[in-house]
Design an enzyme around this catalytic site. Structure first.
Site, PDB file in Angstrom:
ATOM      1  N   GLN A   5     -72.011  30.166 -53.913  1.00  0.00           N
ATOM      2  CA  GLN A   5     -73.295  30.280 -53.231  1.00  0.00           C
ATOM      3  C   GLN A   5     -73.144  31.025 -51.902  1.00  0.00           C
ATOM      4  O   GLN A   5     -72.047  31.208 -51.391  1.00  0.00           O
ATOM      5  CB  GLN A   5     -73.876  28.876 -52.988  1.00  0.00           C
ATOM      6  CG  GLN A   5     -72.918  27.926 -52.277  1.00  0.00           C
ATOM      7  CD  GLN A   5     -73.134  26.463 -52.629  1.00  0.00           C
ATOM      8  OE1 GLN A   5     -74.193  26.065 -53.086  1.00  0.00           O
ATOM      9  NE2 GLN A   5     -72.104  25.644 -52.397  1.00  0.00           N
ATOM     10  N   ASP A  31     -70.935  18.523 -46.450  1.00  0.00           N
ATOM     11  CA  ASP A  31     -71.030  18.462 -44.985  1.00  0.00           C
ATOM     12  C   ASP A  31     -70.314  17.248 -44.407  1.00  0.00           C
ATOM     13  O   ASP A  31     -70.007  17.224 -43.229  1.00  0.00           O
ATOM     14  CB  ASP A  31     -72.508  18.439 -44.567  1.00  0.00           C
ATOM     15  CG  ASP A  31     -73.226  17.243 -45.159  1.00  0.00           C
ATOM     16  OD1 ASP A  31     -73.232  16.173 -44.512  1.00  0.00           O
ATOM     17  OD2 ASP A  31     -73.769  17.340 -46.277  1.00  0.00           O
ATOM     18  N   GLU A  56     -66.735  17.701 -54.353  1.00  0.00           N
ATOM     19  CA  GLU A  56     -67.556  18.808 -53.858  1.00  0.00           C
ATOM     20  C   GLU A  56     -67.078  20.080 -54.566  1.00  0.00           C
ATOM     21  O   GLU A  56     -65.892  20.402 -54.526  1.00  0.00           O
ATOM     22  CB  GLU A  56     -67.398  18.917 -52.340  1.00  0.00           C
ATOM     23  CG  GLU A  56     -67.896  20.201 -51.697  1.00  0.00           C
ATOM     24  CD  GLU A  56     -69.376  20.476 -51.940  1.00  0.00           C
ATOM     25  OE1 GLU A  56     -70.215  19.631 -51.596  1.00  0.00           O
ATOM     26  OE2 GLU A  56     -69.683  21.566 -52.500  1.00  0.00           O
ATOM     27  N   ASP A  99     -66.127  20.422 -60.197  1.00  0.00           N
ATOM     28  CA  ASP A  99     -67.500  20.216 -60.657  1.00  0.00           C
ATOM     29  C   ASP A  99     -67.756  18.726 -60.866  1.00  0.00           C
ATOM     30  O   ASP A  99     -67.030  18.056 -61.605  1.00  0.00           O
ATOM     31  CB  ASP A  99     -67.676  20.986 -61.973  1.00  0.00           C
ATOM     32  CG  ASP A  99     -69.082  20.870 -62.531  1.00  0.00           C
ATOM     33  OD1 ASP A  99     -69.959  20.300 -61.842  1.00  0.00           O
ATOM     34  OD2 ASP A  99     -69.301  21.341 -63.658  1.00  0.00           O
ATOM     35  N   GLY A 100     -68.789  18.194 -60.222  1.00  0.00           N
ATOM     36  CA  GLY A 100     -69.107  16.771 -60.328  1.00  0.00           C
ATOM     37  C   GLY A 100     -69.398  16.335 -61.753  1.00  0.00           C
ATOM     38  O   GLY A 100     -69.031  15.226 -62.167  1.00  0.00           O
ATOM     39  N   ASP A 115     -75.295  13.481 -53.612  1.00  0.00           N
ATOM     40  CA  ASP A 115     -75.779  14.177 -52.416  1.00  0.00           C
ATOM     41  C   ASP A 115     -75.756  15.662 -52.744  1.00  0.00           C
ATOM     42  O   ASP A 115     -74.901  16.406 -52.286  1.00  0.00           O
ATOM     43  CB  ASP A 115     -74.837  13.828 -51.262  1.00  0.00           C
ATOM     44  CG  ASP A 115     -75.256  14.457 -49.948  1.00  0.00           C
ATOM     45  OD1 ASP A 115     -76.272  15.171 -49.919  1.00  0.00           O
ATOM     46  OD2 ASP A 115     -74.542  14.245 -48.961  1.00  0.00           O
ATOM     47  N   SER A 116     -76.712  16.065 -53.566  1.00  0.00           N
ATOM     48  CA  SER A 116     -76.663  17.402 -54.176  1.00  0.00           C
ATOM     49  C   SER A 116     -77.712  18.333 -53.605  1.00  0.00           C
ATOM     50  O   SER A 116     -78.630  17.920 -52.904  1.00  0.00           O
ATOM     51  CB  SER A 116     -76.900  17.270 -55.680  1.00  0.00           C
ATOM     52  OG  SER A 116     -78.258  16.932 -55.927  1.00  0.00           O
ATOM     53  N   THR A 117     -77.576  19.604 -53.939  1.00  0.00           N
ATOM     54  CA  THR A 117     -78.634  20.584 -53.706  1.00  0.00           C
ATOM     55  C   THR A 117     -79.731  20.373 -54.750  1.00  0.00           C
ATOM     56  O   THR A 117     -79.662  19.472 -55.578  1.00  0.00           O
ATOM     57  CB  THR A 117     -78.049  22.003 -53.836  1.00  0.00           C
ATOM     58  OG1 THR A 117     -77.389  22.101 -55.095  1.00  0.00           O
ATOM     59  CG2 THR A 117     -77.050  22.282 -52.730  1.00  0.00           C
ATOM     60  N   PRO A 161     -75.744  25.594 -58.300  1.00  0.00           N
ATOM     61  CA  PRO A 161     -74.608  24.711 -58.587  1.00  0.00           C
ATOM     62  C   PRO A 161     -75.006  23.262 -58.862  1.00  0.00           C
ATOM     63  O   PRO A 161     -74.283  22.540 -59.544  1.00  0.00           O
ATOM     64  CB  PRO A 161     -73.755  24.787 -57.317  1.00  0.00           C
ATOM     65  CG  PRO A 161     -74.193  25.992 -56.593  1.00  0.00           C
ATOM     66  CD  PRO A 161     -75.604  26.276 -57.001  1.00  0.00           C
TER      67      PRO A 161
END
Lengths: 285, 285
Positions: free
Chosen positions: B32, B87, B107, B139-140, B158-160, B165
């Site tokens: 990204q 983060d 992550e 990859d989760g 806690d994802s986008t 992704p």
């Protein structure tokens, strides 16, 4: 197609912008700059002195929260005073209760009412259309100074920010007069700004400090208002007698049978559960 | 001084903009586009593919609500899996509990972690700094497929958004694997989008529909997140055993003695009291 955007500065360095399909109207009244716009996402909306007041998309949130919270605490309310609220949404919502006998609405700027009747009938539909509602085009501060003692069960202060025409509605003089003209079971709901950005939090604290000096019961409740700065907005609930949670009459309110898109009696309870930083800020006000 | 603004389109016709003092870093990782900025009001903040992730001003809200809600329902939680959260704010917050024994954080993009360590130590401070925390850069979705049954008491997603992704983290395959790797008292918290704008509400409903098919208990809770679209944001609470309100252990949570700026156990209850339009939207999901 023209690329036209309405922008509000939520802080000096923070902006919220909506693409405008049409700038429907613009005028400078005796009190303020008034503009009406049309957009895809928010439908029609209007601004006073460049600040967002009402959009068709989310006005239901604000108007649900200003009216149904006090009605669920005292379903016996009969006489209501609205200060401001020229768009008509607060009047529309309170007049859904058949038990309401009289609503005095005091809006300083008649042009706001007339333009909302023309451009946003979604909120203005009951203005000049319900015999229980009496419109007064005068200063709200002056109106409560002149009003008789114990005239109302509920006062709804649906005002602009404490800058410009709304300024007098954030003073001790105003709150003391509200207390005087409220009945012994009276409730005052006021536009209470927002806790997130410092400039708004400053006004939130100033208002709360004065209201809790004036009324024995003074609480604050929150809601999600996406078109206002930060989206985190507050009303104040002040009363001589009723506590907004201990005196909540959920069954009585549900018996009114009103369908509401934002308000419900569980949300009512949740709205008074404030984040710690907001509670601490109000306690130190 | 240069007039530089970061802008996110919350809808095609709705924008949120922050004035940038400095564009600290910009790079395209394997996954990204990553950018770090500095501003007056929000302090440092970063974006992924142009979308706001974390600001120093309001990260406490998101990280309080993702971690303390499940910990107050099951204060016995010992083993935690964090998916995403590069983060570090979620890890920082959960590691405040001395009773937590092990945190696996998965992550996909190591660059997010390394850049947050450099630019936003406020959230990243515990990454590589607490022996209980193990970082996995993979990859989760794959990680939970390979994990053993009943390995965790808590999974925090806690994802986008479900584009790019984060997409695999909104699938039946992922939720089923989460259920399998959770213990019998396990809780899953997931980033649940927002009810206000149609495009986000669509994703909210898609996620909720799959989660309530997978878990016997599936509730949604809300909070005020001013830098996310509309400011009205949600997490999902799913569990095999615990109900987020009926099983709330307020006294046990308060006994941890943590000071939190957003979360408190009253707010916990209030956060599950949703507006009627949100409840209806989720019921029909």
């Amino acid at each position: 197609m023209i690329d036209l955007w309405y922008t509000e500065n939520h802080q000096e360095d923070t902006k919220f912008s909506i693409k405008v399909k049409s700038h429907l109207h613009s005028e400078k009244s005796a009190f303020q700059q008034i503009d009406f716009f049309e957009s895809d996402t928010f439908g029609k909306f209007f601004t006073l002195d460049g600040l967002m007041m009402v959009t068709e998309k989310d006005e239901f949130i604000y108007h649900d929260m200003i009216t149904h919270v006090p009605m669920a605490v005292n379903p016996e309310i009969k006489k209501v005073l609205i200060i401001g609220g020229g768009d008509g949404g607060t009047a529309r919502e309170i007049l859904r209760y058949k038990s309401i006998e009289k609503v005095d609405m005091v809006e300083i700027d008649e042009r706001v009412v007339r333009l909302c009747q023309k451009y946003i009938p979604q909120t203005a539909c009951k203005l000049d259309a319900d015999p229980r509602l009496c419109l007064h085009f005068e200063d709200g501060l002056k109106f409560v100074q002149d009003a008789k003692d114990a005239s109302y069960d509920l006062i709804l202060v649906d005002s602009t920010d404490p800058i410009g025409p709304g300024e007098g509605l954030f003073t001790y003089d105003f709150y003391n007069n509200c207390k005087r003209v409220l009945s012994e079971v009276g409730i005052l709901i006021n536009q209470h700004e927002s806790p997130y950005y410092d400039s708004y939090a400053h006004e939130m604290k100033r208002a709360h400090s004065k209201i809790k000096d004036t009324f024995p019961i003074a609480q604050v409740y929150q809601f999600h208002m996406p078109t206002y700065p930060s989206g985190h907005w507050l009303f104040g609930f002040a009363s001589k007698k009723f506590h907004p949670l201990e005196d909540l009459k959920a069954d009585a309110w549900n018996a009114f049978g009103l369908h509401t898109r934002y308000y419900n009696t569980d949300l009512h309870k949740g709205a008074f559960m404030l984040p710690t930083y907001v509670k601490e800020s109000l306690e130190n006000a």
